[in-house]
Design an enzyme around this catalytic site. Structure first.
Site, short mmCIF file in Angstrom:
data_model
loop_
_atom_site.label_atom_id
_atom_site.label_comp_id
_atom_site.label_asym_id
_atom_site.label_seq_id
_atom_site.Cartn_x
_atom_site.Cartn_y
_atom_site.Cartn_z
N HIS A 167 0.83 -1.21 0.00
CA HIS A 167 0.00 0.00 0.00
C HIS A 167 0.86 1.26 0.00
O HIS A 167 0.70 2.13 -0.85
CB HIS A 167 -0.92 -0.01 1.24
CG HIS A 167 -1.72 1.24 1.38
ND1 HIS A 167 -3.04 1.32 1.01
CD2 HIS A 167 -1.39 2.48 1.84
CE1 HIS A 167 -3.49 2.55 1.24
NE2 HIS A 167 -2.50 3.28 1.75
N GLU A 168 1.77 1.35 0.96
CA GLU A 168 2.59 2.55 1.06
C GLU A 168 3.46 2.71 -0.18
O GLU A 168 3.73 3.83 -0.62
CB GLU A 168 3.45 2.53 2.32
CG GLU A 168 2.66 2.59 3.62
CD GLU A 168 1.64 3.72 3.67
OE1 GLU A 168 1.87 4.78 3.07
OE2 GLU A 168 0.57 3.52 4.29
N HIS A 183 1.72 4.64 -2.82
CA HIS A 183 1.89 6.10 -2.68
C HIS A 183 3.26 6.51 -3.23
O HIS A 183 3.40 7.53 -3.90
CB HIS A 183 1.83 6.51 -1.21
CG HIS A 183 0.47 6.44 -0.59
ND1 HIS A 183 -0.61 7.12 -1.09
CD2 HIS A 183 0.02 5.78 0.51
CE1 HIS A 183 -1.66 6.89 -0.31
NE2 HIS A 183 -1.31 6.08 0.66
N HIS A 205 3.25 6.78 -6.86
CA HIS A 205 2.54 7.99 -7.29
C HIS A 205 3.52 9.18 -7.32
O HIS A 205 3.47 10.01 -8.22
CB HIS A 205 1.39 8.26 -6.31
CG HIS A 205 0.26 9.06 -6.88
ND1 HIS A 205 -0.82 9.43 -6.12
CD2 HIS A 205 0.03 9.57 -8.11
CE1 HIS A 205 -1.67 10.13 -6.88
NE2 HIS A 205 -1.17 10.22 -8.08
ZN LIG Z 1 -2.46 5.34 2.27
#
Ligand SMILES: [Zn+2]
Length: 700
Positions: A487-488, A491, A494
């Site tokens: 998940h991290e 980011h 991104h």
């Molecule tokens: Zn998050």
């Protein structure tokens, strides 16, 4: 030290301060080998002064406004402040010290005033408006990212109160300053309160069921504070991970009670007064700007648009989720000879859940852990997926300094074709371990933001809170931590794959109900058979995780969704409840905080005692300590987009370079340079639909 800002000008910054000039390290990585606590404050203060001077020059430019002399000049301004502040705000939650906390207390109101001074500058507003008007009239042709920048700036001016009377503007400034400092105070109390709330166990028998690693960690935690025994430290959320393995019901109850009491125990670390004042001041702030309440103010600038849209989505999910949780509770209550009507205490949920999971799915977190070793998960999982999708590769750079010895630095390469060495894209810093100086949770941060205008490549950080094993031992994860890692890293991608001109539009600079979307999408690769079989390998024998376990894990995914959706929605609804109040509706006494919470949960139909909110009001750092106020709904809003995107990947052949390229170019690379829902529709070929999410969570 507090008064230095009054006299500081850029020229006053000691040239020996590491922030005085751009870092000479690759990719502009701040040189943490020389940065000390005392460098931050003078650099930030000098940065503010320099930024104000730059903005003043733009505002007073006698030439008529042009894209170059106004928009581009604004985007170029504030570089000293940006470099010092980003480094500081990265370190503050991750490796805090009393000194860094003090700086925050002193600087918070100055930051707020600094933002206001720019956002409420009428001369600047005039210049941007002249450009907006010229574009509107067809006299000025703006490129799409520039047109979007103008649109966003105009919205920002409006929301800053530029149209208000001077008296109201003063009030607004005071409110902003007070709100920012209250948020800082909430975070500080919470960290101190979490350390205080740790449960000290002196009789080893009471820790039965806990793994040897966890025990060693608890032992070390106690020793670190000069205590004898085992200290069970608190994670930020309500439902502590140790509850799944502790066999002793009384210990579980102690942990659960300590967790749920945080912030409401009286004394210095009680957060109730702070949160009440925050709720009231935010409501006041929103009303000054013409919004009914804070939640409406927040929704207006998000992709949701209105509070009604948020309520509608949460309202659609809540009854189905709670019904699911009640079914799960009845199921759990039968364990150990109980009856379905016997009910389940919140403290016992995870433990019973684990028992049922073992029985039904024959899965045991402890048995899985040797197959989930951090290095494997990172290299053969997280990095591998990014390689197959986007052509990225990662080389560790132990020669580059992190801000803490545990921080690892990786150089990221972007290969045009498989097998090519590729070109340097940026840096990825991994800070995986928990420590007393780190706040709970997991997050991504940027030390340098990508921008072609400034010629800067991204430097991003991931923080997790994995318990550090004794020196020399491998770091074995539970499945949740694997998901968090993916998940991290979503980011991080991104930020890393951002390909925009303006720094203000870079990477994760998107509305907060969109920012969780790419990270949630990236979680899907932890489950992808090709990736999962690659990283899930026994750390000593090298044997792959038994195929039957993998099948069972896939089959068990929907298990427990009633619990997790309900605890999340309860927190999201609490957030909305606090922030859909007008100033005079906010309770006035600290004694009213918990009753208000109970009433709000009951009104929303999520008052199910077995499943308390993921965060109670008194330790809800996302909304009272940080930037997620009235925005905690964003995770599930983003998950609508995520589930729809997972379906898009499935429809198009899954884990392929071609799909990765489309996701990268149409979505990740665009950052905040256009309306994110336009990026989404560009990828998906249509607007998002909610059905894939309902199916995923077993809510249809
Ligand atoms: Zn998050």
């Amino acid at each position: 030290m507090t008064s230095t800002h009054e006299t500081t000008t850029p020229a006053d910054l000691d040239p020996a301060n590491p922030f005085a000039a751009p870092s000479a390290l690759p990719y502009g990585l701040p040189d943490f080998s020389v940065i000390r606590e005392e460098h931050y404050e003078p650099a930030i203060l000098a940065g503010m002064a320099a930024h104000r001077a730059e903005v003043e020059a733009i505002a007073t430019n006698p030439e008529p406004a042009t894209v170059e002399n106004t928009l581009v000049a604004l985007e170029r301004s504030g570089q000293l402040l940006g470099r010092a502040a980003r480094a500081y705000f990265n370190q503050l939650p991750s490796d805090s010290t009393p000194g860094l906390e003090d700086i925050q207390e002193r600087l918070a109101p100055l930051f707020s005033a600094h933002r206001d001074a720019i956002n409420m500058d009428a001369r600047l507003h005039e210049r941007v408006r002249a450009l907006a008007d010229a574009a509107e009239a067809g006299d000025l042709d703006l490129e799409p990212d520039t047109a979007y920048l103008v649109e966003k700036l105009m919205t920002q001016f409006k929301r800053s109160g530029i149209a208000l009377s001077l008296g109201d503007q003063d009030t607004l400034r005071e409110l902003n300053a007070r709100i920012t400092s209250l948020e800082a105070s909430f975070g500080r109390k919470l960290l101190a309160g979490a350390n205080e709330a740790g449960v000290l166990v002196t009789d080893e028998a009471e820790l039965a069921g806990l793994s040897a690693d966890a025990k060693a960690g608890a032992r070390a935690a106690a020793a670190a504070r000069g205590q004898d025994g085992w200290l069970l430290e608190m994670q930020l959320f309500t439902h502590q991970n140790v509850l799944a393995s502790l066999e002793d019901a009384a210990t579980r109850e102690r942990v659960q009670s300590a967790s749920m009491a945080r912030g409401a125990t009286g004394g210095e670390n009680d957060t109730r007064e702070v949160l009440l004042e925050l709720a009231r001041l935010r409501a006041h702030h929103a009303q000054l700007l013409g919004y009914e309440h804070h939640a409406a103010y927040i929704a207006a600038d998000a992709t949701a648009g209105t509070t009604a849209a948020v309520n509608e989505m949460l309202g659609r999910l809540a009854p189905a989720a709670v019904a699911n949780a009640r079914r799960e509770a009845a199921d759990l209550a039968t364990v150990g000879g109980g009856s379905p009507s016997g009910g389940v205490a919140a403290a016992d949920w995870s433990y019973l859940n684990e028992a049922v999971r073992k029985e039904r799915f024959n899965l045991d977190d402890a048995a899985l852990r040797p197959y989930l070793e951090l290095e494997r998960v990172l290299h053969d999982g997280v990095f591998k997926a990014a390689g197959l999708l986007f052509g990225l590769s990662f080389v560790e750079r132990p020669d580059l300094p992190g801000y803490h010895p545990d921080v690892r630095v990786f150089e990221v390469f972007d290969a045009a074709e498989p097998g090519e060495p590729g070109t340097g894209l940026g840096l990825f810093l991994g800070d995986f371990y928990t420590r007393e100086s780190k706040r709970g949770g997991a997050w991504m941060d940027s030390l340098v933001v990508q921008s072609t205008l400034l010629g800067e490549k991204p430097v991003v950080v991931n923080n997790l809170n994995i318990v550090k094993p004794p020196a020399g031992d491998p770091t074995l994860l539970v499945w949740d931590e694997v998901t968090t890692l993916f998940h991290e890293f979503g980011h991080a991608l991104h930020g890393l794959l951002s390909d925009v001109r303006y720094p203000s539009q870079s990477g994760t600079s998107v509305p907060r109900d969109f920012v969780e979307y790419p990270s949630q999408v990236n979680e899907m690769w932890s489950w992808d058979p090709q990736i999962l079989t690659s990283f899930a390998v026994h750390h000593t024998t090298g044997e792959p995780m038994p195929a039957q376990w993998v099948d069972t894990m896939l089959a068990s995914r929907i298990w427990g969704e009633g619990f997790s959706t309900t605890e999340y929605l309860a927190a999201a609804l609490l957030d909305q409840a606090w922030h859909q109040l007008t100033p005079d509706q906010v309770p006035t006494s600290v004694e009213d905080v918990l009753p208000f919470e109970a009433a709000a949960l009951a009104a929303a139909g999520v008052d199910f005692a077995s499943v308390p909110p993921r965060y109670r009001s008194t330790y809800f750092n996302h909304i009272f300590g940080g930037g997620y106020s009235a925005g905690y709904y964003s995770y599930i809003w983003s998950e609508v987009l995520d589930a729809d995107t997972v379906q898009w990947y499935a429809e198009n052949g899954g884990l392929t370079r071609e799909n990765g390229e489309a996701f990268r170019r149409k979505l990740l690379a665009r950052g905040g340079s256009q309306d994110p829902l336009v990026s989404f529709a560009d990828l998906r070929g249509r607007a998002a639909e909610i059905t894939p999410l309902l199916e995923r969570r077993g809510l249809v």
